[in-house]
Design a protein around this motif. Structure first.
Motif, PDB file in Angstrom:
ATOM      1  N   LYS A  28       0.847  -1.192   0.000  1.00  0.00           N
ATOM      2  CA  LYS A  28       0.000   0.000   0.000  1.00  0.00           C
ATOM      3  C   LYS A  28       0.882   1.241   0.000  1.00  0.00           C
ATOM      4  CE  LYS A  28      -3.992  -0.042   2.052  1.00  0.00           C
ATOM      5  NZ  LYS A  28      -5.077  -0.039   3.069  1.00  0.00           N
ATOM      6  N   ILE A  29       0.578   2.174  -0.901  1.00  0.00           N
ATOM      7  CA  ILE A  29       1.262   3.469  -0.937  1.00  0.00           C
ATOM      8  C   ILE A  29       0.370   4.488  -0.258  1.00  0.00           C
ATOM      9  CG2 ILE A  29       2.243   5.274  -2.397  1.00  0.00           C
ATOM     10  CD1 ILE A  29       2.643   3.234  -4.585  1.00  0.00           C
ATOM     11  N   HIS A  30       0.864   5.128   0.779  1.00  0.00           N
ATOM     12  CA  HIS A  30       0.168   6.220   1.455  1.00  0.00           C
ATOM     13  C   HIS A  30       0.816   7.520   0.990  1.00  0.00           C
ATOM     14  CE1 HIS A  30      -1.581   3.348   4.423  1.00  0.00           C
ATOM     15  NE2 HIS A  30      -0.458   2.704   4.169  1.00  0.00           N
ATOM     16  N   LEU A  31      -0.005   8.492   0.615  1.00  0.00           N
ATOM     17  CA  LEU A  31       0.569   9.718   0.059  1.00  0.00           C
ATOM     18  C   LEU A  31      -0.316  10.922   0.335  1.00  0.00           C
ATOM     19  CD1 LEU A  31      -0.038   9.974  -3.786  1.00  0.00           C
ATOM     20  CD2 LEU A  31      -1.176   8.284  -2.367  1.00  0.00           C
ATOM     21  N   SER A  32       0.317  12.079   0.245  1.00  0.00           N
ATOM     22  CA  SER A  32      -0.396  13.357   0.279  1.00  0.00           C
ATOM     23  C   SER A  32      -0.156  14.059  -1.042  1.00  0.00           C
ATOM     24  CB  SER A  32       0.096  14.220   1.442  1.00  0.00           C
ATOM     25  OG  SER A  32       1.479  14.519   1.294  1.00  0.00           O
ATOM     26  N   ALA A  33      -1.166  14.808  -1.501  1.00  0.00           N
ATOM     27  CA  ALA A  33      -1.066  15.507  -2.788  1.00  0.00           C
ATOM     28  C   ALA A  33      -1.502  16.951  -2.607  1.00  0.00           C
ATOM     29  CB  ALA A  33      -1.934  14.815  -3.847  1.00  0.00           C
ATOM     30  N   SER A  71       4.359  13.800  -0.358  1.00  0.00           N
ATOM     31  CA  SER A  71       5.076  12.815   0.444  1.00  0.00           C
ATOM     32  C   SER A  71       4.506  11.440   0.159  1.00  0.00           C
ATOM     33  CB  SER A  71       4.958  13.136   1.943  1.00  0.00           C
ATOM     34  OG  SER A  71       3.598  13.109   2.365  1.00  0.00           O
ATOM     35  N   LEU A  72       5.363  10.413   0.289  1.00  0.00           N
ATOM     36  CA  LEU A  72       4.950   9.041   0.050  1.00  0.00           C
ATOM     37  C   LEU A  72       5.608   8.136   1.078  1.00  0.00           C
ATOM     38  CD1 LEU A  72       6.159  10.203  -3.024  1.00  0.00           C
ATOM     39  CD2 LEU A  72       4.545   8.432  -3.717  1.00  0.00           C
ATOM     40  N   LEU A  73       4.916   7.069   1.444  1.00  0.00           N
ATOM     41  CA  LEU A  73       5.513   5.981   2.208  1.00  0.00           C
ATOM     42  C   LEU A  73       4.774   4.702   1.876  1.00  0.00           C
ATOM     43  CD1 LEU A  73       3.561   5.236   4.900  1.00  0.00           C
ATOM     44  CD2 LEU A  73       4.454   7.435   5.645  1.00  0.00           C
ATOM     45  N   ILE A  74       5.395   3.566   2.157  1.00  0.00           N
ATOM     46  CA  ILE A  74       4.785   2.284   1.828  1.00  0.00           C
ATOM     47  C   ILE A  74       4.614   1.441   3.086  1.00  0.00           C
ATOM     48  CG2 ILE A  74       5.726   2.303  -0.501  1.00  0.00           C
ATOM     49  CD1 ILE A  74       7.722   0.140   0.430  1.00  0.00           C
ATOM     50  N   THR A  75       3.578   0.600   3.079  1.00  0.00           N
ATOM     51  CA  THR A  75       3.310  -0.349   4.160  1.00  0.00           C
ATOM     52  C   THR A  75       2.803  -1.643   3.524  1.00  0.00           C
ATOM     53  OG1 THR A  75       0.995   0.324   4.441  1.00  0.00           O
ATOM     54  CG2 THR A  75       2.655   1.529   5.725  1.00  0.00           C
ATOM     55  N   VAL A 104       2.438  10.366   7.180  1.00  0.00           N
ATOM     56  CA  VAL A 104       2.408  10.992   5.861  1.00  0.00           C
ATOM     57  C   VAL A 104       2.557  12.510   5.977  1.00  0.00           C
ATOM     58  CG1 VAL A 104       0.927  11.496   3.882  1.00  0.00           C
ATOM     59  CG2 VAL A 104       1.102   9.168   4.736  1.00  0.00           C
ATOM     60  N   LEU A 105       1.831  13.125   6.934  1.00  0.00           N
ATOM     61  CA  LEU A 105       1.906  14.577   7.082  1.00  0.00           C
ATOM     62  C   LEU A 105       3.274  15.005   7.600  1.00  0.00           C
ATOM     63  CD1 LEU A 105      -1.602  15.548   8.516  1.00  0.00           C
ATOM     64  CD2 LEU A 105      -0.809  15.570   6.151  1.00  0.00           C
ATOM     65  N   GLU A 106       3.845  14.233   8.523  1.00  0.00           N
ATOM     66  CA  GLU A 106       5.142  14.618   9.078  1.00  0.00           C
ATOM     67  C   GLU A 106       6.289  14.392   8.096  1.00  0.00           C
ATOM     68  OE1 GLU A 106       5.494  12.620  12.787  1.00  0.00           O
ATOM     69  OE2 GLU A 106       4.072  13.950  13.812  1.00  0.00           O
ATOM     70  N   LYS A 107       6.030  13.639   7.038  1.00  0.00           N
ATOM     71  CA  LYS A 107       7.066  13.443   6.032  1.00  0.00           C
ATOM     72  C   LYS A 107       7.102  14.572   5.006  1.00  0.00           C
ATOM     73  CE  LYS A 107       9.155   9.856   3.214  1.00  0.00           C
ATOM     74  NZ  LYS A 107       8.966   8.591   2.466  1.00  0.00           N
ATOM     75  N   LYS A 166       3.812  22.103   7.368  1.00  0.00           N
ATOM     76  CA  LYS A 166       2.395  22.227   7.725  1.00  0.00           C
ATOM     77  C   LYS A 166       1.564  22.708   6.538  1.00  0.00           C
ATOM     78  CE  LYS A 166      -0.617  24.746  10.939  1.00  0.00           C
ATOM     79  NZ  LYS A 166      -0.652  25.729  12.042  1.00  0.00           N
ATOM     80  N   PRO A 167       0.527  21.947   6.142  1.00  0.00           N
ATOM     81  CA  PRO A 167      -0.373  22.407   5.077  1.00  0.00           C
ATOM     82  C   PRO A 167      -1.396  23.398   5.615  1.00  0.00           C
ATOM     83  CG  PRO A 167      -1.069  20.269   5.845  1.00  0.00           C
ATOM     84  CD  PRO A 167       0.202  20.593   6.601  1.00  0.00           C
TER      85      PRO A 167
END
Length: 308
Positions: free
Chosen positions: A161-166, A174-178, A191-194, A207-208
């Motif tokens: 699974k790819i978790h991401l913010s756009a 940002s992206l991370l995988i699990t 995801v937000l802290e990355k 910070k968005p």
């Protein structure tokens, strides 16, 4: 130049941020040729050994991709391109968060089982300074079997699974995988802290302005985290949460604030996922190592930023 390769304008945007030779070992092979080779591979998904000869020795292309995935060079490159866009006011900080399941090919199984490295999931490590900085020195995350490599079992089968913010322009921040069975809500904070967009003066921006997410992220822990960081959000309330709150009457408290108009923009993350999955090596995982697959997805994100 072949279809999918870097144009001259794209190369000039990337070139200043790439490692240079330290003078103590042999020179790097032409970075542009190697990056074009990696882009060709993730766009078409061919075996590394089947790369066209115009990209040079396949092993050189593979080792460069593996090294830069391990030491955070691809992530650094993504951050620097984001920084240039932010300085020009071209980032819409009304972001959206989501995840996507990626089917893992049978070639993704069988990585060597060694002890996982604690505290390095998705973080940027020491970046390559020259040819004498091998990937083995930075010890990328992984090991411990399939879960340590971001592989798991979900309804879709053998998945990652790819978790991401756009951002508001459908580009990944940002992206991370699990593993594929990991719940979305457990990764929102990571995801937000990355998110880390460097600036010429002051600290990088993390910070968005606002965050939009679907009901999978609707729980009290996430809402408290966003309130603590003073981030406005548009996350719908789950029906069972609403029913439980109404049953309690006055003790149930007020309903969470929900901006319908802001939530309508959440499709930006879905469109961002569609852009990433135009790359076949992202849409289906073939890489055994988790850090290599994360590097593949990160380079695809770089290409999205360069071409939008």
């Amino acid at each position: 130049m072949e279809r999918g390769d870097l144009t001259d304008a794209e190369w000039e945007r990337v070139r200043p941020f790439l490692p240079v030779s330290n003078g103590r070992c042999g020179r790097w092979r032409d970075h542009r040729q190697v990056i074009d080779g990696v882009l060709h591979r993730i766009r078409t998904w061919v075996h590394w050994r089947d790369l066209p000869e115009r990209y040079g020795p396949w092993k050189t292309v593979y080792e460069r991709h593996r090294l830069w995935s391990a030491d955070g060079t691809w992530e650094y490159l993504l951050q620097q391109i984001q920084a240039v866009a932010d300085a020009a006011g071209q980032i819409d900080w009304e972001i959206s968060v989501d995840s996507t399941a990626v089917r893992a090919h049978q070639h993704a199984a069988g990585a060597r089982n060694h002890a996982p490295v604690a505290g390095s999931q998705g973080g940027r490590m020491q970046r390559t300074g020259g040819r004498s900085s091998p990937a083995e020195l930075v010890r990328p995350f992984g090991g411990g079997g399939a879960p340590g490599e971001g592989l798991g079992r979900s309804r879709g089968g053998f998945t990652t699974k790819i978790h991401l913010s756009a951002d508001g322009r459908c580009r990944p921040l940002s992206l991370l995988i699990t593993p594929g069975q990991r719940a979305d809500c457990t990764q929102l904070q990571a995801v937000l802290e990355k998110i880390r967009v460097p600036r010429s003066i002051g600290r990088p921006r993390h910070k968005p302005d606002t965050v939009a997410a679907d009901k999978a992220y609707s729980n009290s822990l996430i809402r408290r985290y966003l309130r603590r960081r003073h981030i406005r959000h548009a996350i719908p309330e789950k029906s069972d949460f609403r029913a439980a709150r109404l049953r309690k009457g006055a003790r149930g408290g007020r309903p969470p604030r929900f901006d319908v108009e802001r939530y309508k923009k959440r499709n930006t993350v879905e469109r961002c996922i569609n852009r990433l999955k135009q790359f076949r090596a992202v849409a289906t995982r073939y890489d055994r190592r988790g850090y290599v697959y994360l590097g593949t997805a990160t380079l695809a994100a770089v290409a999205v930023w360069l071409r939008t």
